[in-house]
Design a protein around this motif. Structure first.
Motif, PDB file in Angstrom:
ATOM      1  N   ASP A 263       0.844  -1.043  -0.144  1.00 50.69           N
ATOM      2  CA  ASP A 263       0.064  -0.043  -0.022  1.00 50.69           C
ATOM      3  C   ASP A 263       0.899   1.366  -0.052  1.00 50.69           C
ATOM      4  N   LEU A 264       2.029   1.382   0.779  1.00 55.53           N
ATOM      5  CA  LEU A 264       2.807   2.429   0.913  1.00 55.53           C
ATOM      6  C   LEU A 264       3.510   2.575  -0.448  1.00 55.53           C
ATOM      7  N   ILE A 265       3.889   1.443  -1.048  1.00 58.44           N
ATOM      8  CA  ILE A 265       4.452   1.688  -2.606  1.00 58.44           C
ATOM      9  C   ILE A 265       3.558   2.219  -3.594  1.00 58.44           C
ATOM     10  N   GLY A 266       2.257   1.841  -3.567  1.00 58.26           N
ATOM     11  CA  GLY A 266       1.162   2.266  -4.278  1.00 58.26           C
ATOM     12  C   GLY A 266       0.771   3.895  -3.835  1.00 58.26           C
ATOM     13  N   GLN A 267       0.753   4.053  -2.657  1.00 58.86           N
ATOM     14  CA  GLN A 267       0.708   5.612  -2.384  1.00 58.86           C
ATOM     15  C   GLN A 267       1.688   6.556  -2.802  1.00 58.86           C
ATOM     16  N   ARG A 268       3.001   6.155  -2.891  1.00 55.61           N
ATOM     17  CA  ARG A 268       4.201   7.088  -3.162  1.00 55.61           C
ATOM     18  C   ARG A 268       4.031   6.798  -4.733  1.00 55.61           C
ATOM     19  N   PHE A 269       3.688   5.925  -5.522  1.00 57.80           N
ATOM     20  CA  PHE A 269       3.659   5.903  -6.762  1.00 57.80           C
ATOM     21  C   PHE A 269       2.487   7.016  -7.321  1.00 57.80           C
ATOM     22  N   ARG A 270       1.362   6.687  -6.700  1.00 62.59           N
ATOM     23  CA  ARG A 270      -0.024   8.004  -7.256  1.00 62.59           C
ATOM     24  C   ARG A 270       0.525   9.196  -6.940  1.00 62.59           C
ATOM     25  N   LYS A 271       1.182   9.629  -5.714  1.00 61.70           N
ATOM     26  CA  LYS A 271       1.525  10.994  -5.313  1.00 61.70           C
ATOM     27  C   LYS A 271       2.412  11.409  -6.326  1.00 61.70           C
ATOM     28  N   ALA A 272       3.418  10.671  -6.788  1.00 63.79           N
ATOM     29  CA  ALA A 272       4.519  11.112  -7.780  1.00 63.79           C
ATOM     30  C   ALA A 272       3.843  11.299  -9.139  1.00 63.79           C
ATOM     31  N   HIS A 273       3.083  10.372  -9.532  1.00 61.00           N
ATOM     32  CA  HIS A 273       2.276  10.373 -10.740  1.00 61.00           C
ATOM     33  C   HIS A 273       1.534  11.816 -10.788  1.00 61.00           C
ATOM     34  N   ARG A 274       0.927  12.016  -9.727  1.00 65.95           N
ATOM     35  CA  ARG A 274       0.039  13.256  -9.853  1.00 65.95           C
ATOM     36  C   ARG A 274       1.061  14.608  -9.856  1.00 65.95           C
ATOM     37  N   ARG A 275       1.776  14.794  -8.973  1.00 64.19           N
ATOM     38  CA  ARG A 275       2.853  15.739  -8.827  1.00 64.19           C
ATOM     39  C   ARG A 275       3.472  16.147 -10.106  1.00 64.19           C
ATOM     40  N   LEU A 276       3.732  15.061 -11.037  1.00 66.45           N
ATOM     41  CA  LEU A 276       4.785  15.098 -12.280  1.00 66.45           C
ATOM     42  C   LEU A 276       3.853  15.045 -13.583  1.00 66.45           C
ATOM     43  N   GLY A 277       2.367  15.195 -13.283  1.00 68.04           N
ATOM     44  CA  GLY A 277       1.659  15.429 -14.668  1.00 68.04           C
ATOM     45  C   GLY A 277       1.375  14.349 -15.292  1.00 68.04           C
ATOM     46  N   PHE A 278       1.834  13.161 -15.136  1.00 69.49           N
ATOM     47  CA  PHE A 278       1.569  11.997 -15.914  1.00 69.49           C
ATOM     48  C   PHE A 278       0.101  11.462 -16.434  1.00 69.49           C
ATOM     49  N   GLY A 279       0.002  11.003 -17.583  1.00 74.53           N
ATOM     50  CA  GLY A 279      -1.428  10.993 -18.160  1.00 74.53           C
ATOM     51  C   GLY A 279      -1.365   9.603 -18.655  1.00 74.53           C
ATOM     52  N   ARG A 280      -2.226   9.391 -19.878  1.00 75.44           N
ATOM     53  CA  ARG A 280      -2.176   8.230 -20.514  1.00 75.44           C
ATOM     54  C   ARG A 280      -1.622   8.459 -21.939  1.00 75.44           C
ATOM     55  N   LEU A 281      -1.188   7.177 -22.494  1.00 75.55           N
ATOM     56  CA  LEU A 281      -0.613   7.513 -23.691  1.00 75.55           C
ATOM     57  C   LEU A 281      -2.113   7.290 -24.675  1.00 75.55           C
ATOM     58  N   PRO A 282      -2.116   7.657 -25.900  1.00 72.08           N
ATOM     59  CA  PRO A 282      -3.281   7.734 -26.599  1.00 72.08           C
ATOM     60  C   PRO A 282      -3.436   6.379 -27.086  1.00 72.08           C
ATOM     61  N   ALA A 283      -4.821   6.112 -27.352  1.00 73.67           N
ATOM     62  CA  ALA A 283      -5.276   4.689 -27.723  1.00 73.67           C
ATOM     63  C   ALA A 283      -4.873   4.605 -29.148  1.00 73.67           C
ATOM     64  N   LEU A 284      -4.583   3.131 -29.445  1.00 73.41           N
ATOM     65  CA  LEU A 284      -4.049   2.736 -30.773  1.00 73.41           C
ATOM     66  C   LEU A 284      -5.435   2.714 -31.825  1.00 73.41           C
ATOM     67  N   ASP A 285      -4.886   2.933 -33.058  1.00 72.79           N
ATOM     68  CA  ASP A 285      -6.080   3.071 -34.109  1.00 72.79           C
ATOM     69  C   ASP A 285      -6.103   1.952 -34.702  1.00 72.79           C
ATOM     70  N   CYS A 286      -7.171   1.135 -34.698  1.00 73.09           N
ATOM     71  CA  CYS A 286      -7.382  -0.103 -35.324  1.00 73.09           C
ATOM     72  C   CYS A 286      -8.179   0.160 -36.782  1.00 73.09           C
ATOM     73  N   SER A 287      -8.735   1.281 -36.887  1.00 74.63           N
ATOM     74  CA  SER A 287      -9.501   1.394 -37.992  1.00 74.63           C
ATOM     75  C   SER A 287      -8.833   1.471 -39.418  1.00 74.63           C
ATOM     76  N   ARG A 288      -7.359   1.507 -39.305  1.00 74.95           N
ATOM     77  CA  ARG A 288      -6.671   1.951 -40.580  1.00 74.95           C
ATOM     78  C   ARG A 288      -6.294   0.718 -41.128  1.00 74.95           C
ATOM     79  N   PHE A 289      -6.276  -0.555 -40.459  1.00 75.93           N
ATOM     80  CA  PHE A 289      -5.868  -1.832 -40.826  1.00 75.93           C
ATOM     81  C   PHE A 289      -6.320  -2.243 -42.231  1.00 75.93           C
ATOM     82  N   ALA A 290      -5.251  -2.555 -42.988  1.00 77.36           N
ATOM     83  CA  ALA A 290      -5.441  -3.528 -44.167  1.00 77.36           C
ATOM     84  C   ALA A 290      -4.815  -4.585 -44.439  1.00 77.36           C
ATOM     85  N   PRO A 291      -5.483  -5.594 -44.471  1.00 73.75           N
ATOM     86  CA  PRO A 291      -5.073  -7.002 -44.337  1.00 73.75           C
ATOM     87  C   PRO A 291      -3.895  -7.208 -45.700  1.00 73.75           C
ATOM     88  N   PRO A 292      -2.584  -7.972 -45.341  1.00 72.24           N
ATOM     89  CA  PRO A 292      -1.713  -7.872 -46.232  1.00 72.24           C
ATOM     90  C   PRO A 292      -2.222  -8.890 -47.335  1.00 72.24           C
TER      91      PRO A 292
END
Length: 362
Positions: free
Chosen positions: A323-352
Motif C-alpha cells: 500500500d505504501l509503494i502504491g501511495q508513493r507512486f500515485r503521489k509522484a504520478h499526480r505531482r509530475l503530471g503523468f497521463g495516459r498514452l493515446p489509444a491505438l487506432d485499429c480502423s486503418r488496418f489493411a490486410p496484407p
C-alpha cells in the motif's frame, strides 16, 4: 538438467548464477565432492559462458490471452529466451517447457523465429482476423542483443507498418532507436506506443540485475529521441524490489518525465515457479546482509508466500508495504503530471496480401 556447480561467485555478464533445474525435467545432475575440489571450482576461473542461438521455423506467431490485468489481448515474440539476462525476469520459467534451465540457459540458449514476419503476414491475411493492438516482444525483449544480427523484430515491425496494424512495445533496450524512422511514421497514424522498463538509475546495480540490457542513461536517451520524433512514450518502473530498488521510484519517474515520458506504471517483483530459486541465488551473492529481509517483505506482500498468482494482486501485492509503494507512486504520478498514452487506432488496418502461386494479376 541442473548444473552441478555450486554458485559461489557471480558470473560476469550474466544475471543468473547457475542452471536452475526446470520443473518438467526428467533427470537432474547432482554434484558430489570427490575431495579434489572440482565440483565447487571457482566460477570466476571457468570459461566465459557463450550465447548459442538456434534458428527455428514457427508455425504461428500471434499469441492470445484474456488476462484481466494485462493491457493487450495478443502478442508476438520474435525470440525465445533473452540475452539481457535480467535476473528478475518473469518469463524465465517459460524455458522449462523446452527442458532447459530458467537460469543460465534462459539467457544463453536462445531461439530466433526467423520466419516470424512471413507467418505474421499469413495470420493477418486470414478472412476472420479482427485487428487489436499487438504487443511486440513481451515474453522476451524484442530488442535484445541478438536482434542486431537477426533483425526479426525489424521485419515484423515492417509487416505491421505496411498493413497499418497497431503495435506496442515494452523494452529495456536503446536499440529501438534503430527503427526510429519507421516508428515515427507509424506514430503519425496513431499506430504505436512504447514503454521503457526502468528498474534502477544506478549503473552498477543495473549491471548486476540486468547485465546485457541498455544502461539506465541509454534508456533515457532513447526515450528522449522517440518522444522528440513524435512517438508516444511511457515508463514502467519495473520491477519494484523492496530494500533494493523501491527507494528509486520517485527519481525514475522524475527522470523519465524530463525525457519525454507521458505515462507511467509500476509492477512489484514477481517470482513464479523456478524464478524463486534464481532470485534467491542472486540475492545471496549480491546482498547476503539483507537477503532474508527482502524475502520477508516480499512474502508480506504475497500473503505469506514467495508469489501470489491471483489476478489483480500479482502485479501490485497486498498489505501495508505494498500500500505504501502504491501511495508513493500515485503521489509522484499526480505531482509530475503523468497521463495516459493515446489509444491505438485499429480502423486503418489493411490486410496484407499473401503471395499466390499465380502471382499478381492486378
Amino acid at each position: 538438467m541442473e548444473d552441478a556447480r555450486k554458485a559461489q561467485v557471480p558470473i560476469k555478464g550474466r544475471g543468473a548464477a547457475s542452471k536452475v533445474a526446470g520443473r518438467f525435467g526428467n533427470t537432474r545432475a547432482v554434484g558430489t565432492d570427490d575431495g579434489w575440489g572440482s565440483v565447487y571450482e571457482d566460477l570466476a576461473e571457468t570459461p566465459r559462458l557463450q550465447t548459442v542461438v538456434t534458428e527455428e521455423r514457427a508455425r504461428s506467431v500471434i499469441t492470445r490471452n484474456d488476462s484481466p490485468d494485462i493491457g493487450f489481448s495478443q502478442s508476438v515474440n520474435p525470440y525465445r529466451g533473452c540475452e539481457h539476462g535480467c535476473v528478475y525476469c518473469f518469463a524465465r520459467p517459460s524455458h522449462a517447457y523446452l527442458d532447459l534451465s530458467p537460469g543460465l540457459d534462459f539467457e544463453s540458449r536462445l531461439f530466433a523465429k526467423t520466419n516470424a514476419a512471413e507467418r505474421l503476414r499469413v495470420e493477418l491475411a486470414r478472412p476472420g482476423y479482427r485487428p487489436s493492438p499487438i504487443a511486440l516482444g513481451i515474453n522476451t525483449d524484442a530488442y535484445q542483443p541478438i536482434e542486431r544480427r537477426y533483425e526479426v523484430t525489424r521485419e515484423v515491425l515492417q509487416v505491421l507498418a505496411d498493413c497499418r496494424h497497431p503495435v506496442s512495445f515494452v523494452t529495456k533496450s536503446a536499440m529501438i532507436e534503430r527503427d526510429l524512422e519507421l516508428l515515427a511514421g507509424m506514430a503519425a497514424k496513431g499506430l504505436v506506443t512504447v514503454y521503457f522498463s526502468i528498474t534502477t538509475l544506478d549503473n552498477r546495480l543495473a549491471s548486476r540485475m540486468e547485465p546485457r540490457a541498455s544502461a539506465p542513461h541509454a534508456k533515457l536517451r532513447a526515450m528522449r529521441s522517440l518522444a522528440d520524433a513524435g512517438v508516444p512514450v511511457g515508463v514502467m518502473v519495473a520491477p519494484v524490489v523492496p530494500m533494493i530498488t523501491d527507494n528509486e521510484m520517485e527519481a525514475i519517474l522524475e527522470a523519465s518525465r524530463e525525457h519525454g515520458a507521458r505515462a507511467a506504471g509500476y509492477v512489484l517483483l514477481r517470482l513464479p515457479h523456478e524464478l524463486k530459486q534464481v532470485w534467491r541465488e542472486w540475492l545471496e551473492l549480491h546482498y547476503p546482509d539483507r537477503a532474508a529481509h527482502v524475502m520477508s517483505l516480499l512474502r508480506q506482500m504475497r500473503g505469506g508466500k514467495d508469489y501470489d498468482s491471483n489476478f489483480g494482486s500479482r502485479m501490485r501485492g497486498e498489505g501495508p508495504f505494498a500500500d505504501l509503494i502504491g501511495q508513493r507512486f500515485r503521489k509522484a504520478h499526480r505531482r509530475l503530471g503523468f497521463g495516459r498514452l493515446p489509444a491505438l487506432d485499429c480502423s486503418r488496418f489493411a490486410p496484407p496480401r499473401v503471395p499466390s502461386p499465380q502471382g499478381e494479376l492486378f
